[in-house]
Design an enzyme around this catalytic site. Structure first.
Site, mmCIF file in Angstrom:
data_model
loop_
_atom_site.group_PDB
_atom_site.id
_atom_site.type_symbol
_atom_site.label_atom_id
_atom_site.label_comp_id
_atom_site.label_asym_id
_atom_site.label_seq_id
_atom_site.Cartn_x
_atom_site.Cartn_y
_atom_site.Cartn_z
ATOM 1 N N LYS A 39 0.868 -1.187 0.000
ATOM 2 C CA LYS A 39 0.000 0.000 0.000
ATOM 3 C C LYS A 39 0.899 1.229 0.000
ATOM 4 O O LYS A 39 1.241 1.796 1.036
ATOM 5 C CB LYS A 39 -0.936 -0.036 1.198
ATOM 6 C CG LYS A 39 -1.913 -1.179 1.082
ATOM 7 C CD LYS A 39 -2.814 -1.263 2.273
ATOM 8 C CE LYS A 39 -3.811 -2.373 2.012
ATOM 9 N NZ LYS A 39 -3.853 -3.364 3.026
ATOM 10 N N THR A 40 1.296 1.623 -1.173
ATOM 11 C CA THR A 40 2.285 2.674 -1.351
ATOM 12 C C THR A 40 1.674 3.835 -2.129
ATOM 13 O O THR A 40 0.557 3.756 -2.627
ATOM 14 C CB THR A 40 3.492 2.118 -2.132
ATOM 15 O OG1 THR A 40 3.014 1.519 -3.347
ATOM 16 C CG2 THR A 40 4.250 1.084 -1.317
#
Length: 175
Positions: free
Chosen positions: A115-116
């Site tokens: 989750k960037t």
């Protein structure tokens, strides 16, 4: 910069050689030097890049990470891109190193997330590695992680695990 850096084109007549250096303004873990070198070379292959510090070193205020020499307009085109990468990557590496230090002496590993920031995953994960952490996975394609919604859909954890085992066997996967 499709139509050019108009600020530099307006303010800097002709071709002028110059130099710049990356001055560290705080303590932490340096990350992104390798990427900065790529950015400068991509903007202008004639820029000379002198690396003074390596990714992963602990820095203090006043350290100089690298110096560049070449066309001033080229340096100015590349510097903000390189700095943006390095500031974010160094922050991530520094934060990761703090967690790595907190679990030193245990069997715990610090893992990142997929989750960037959009379009920045590779660089953020690279920074985690520089800070001493580990990359868990890059996307939905390289590991299987059974979550609550998978368990609910399958009708329980046991069914989900059996379904994953069956899927991997049928598709000759080892994830």
């Amino acid at each position: 910069i499709p139509t050019g850096d108009h600020s530099s084109l307006a303010c800097i007549p002709g071709q002028k050689d110059g130099r710049a250096q990356l001055l560290c303004k705080t303590e932490g873990i340096l990350a992104g030097v390798e990427l900065a070198q790529i950015v400068f070379a991509r903007v202008d292959p004639k820029i000379k890049f002198e690396k003074l510090l390596l990714d992963g070193v602990r820095i203090k205020k006043g350290d100089i990470a690298f110096k560049v020499y070449g066309d001033v307009k080229s340096i100015l085109r590349a510097e903000r891109i390189a700095l943006n990468f390095m500031q974010r990557m160094s922050g991530i590496a520094t934060h990761t190193a703090q967690f790595v230090e907190a679990v030193r002496g245990t069997n715990a590993k610090i893992l990142d997330t997929r989750k960037t920031t959009p379009n920045f995953r590779y660089f953020e994960k690279w920074a985690v590695k520089i800070g001493g952490g580990n990359n868990l996975r890059f996307g939905l394609y390289d590991r299987i992680m059974i979550k609550d919604n998978h368990i609910d859909f399958c009708g329980g954890i046991e069914k989900a695990i059996l379904s994953v085992k069956d899927y991997q066997q049928k598709n000759n996967l080892d994830l």
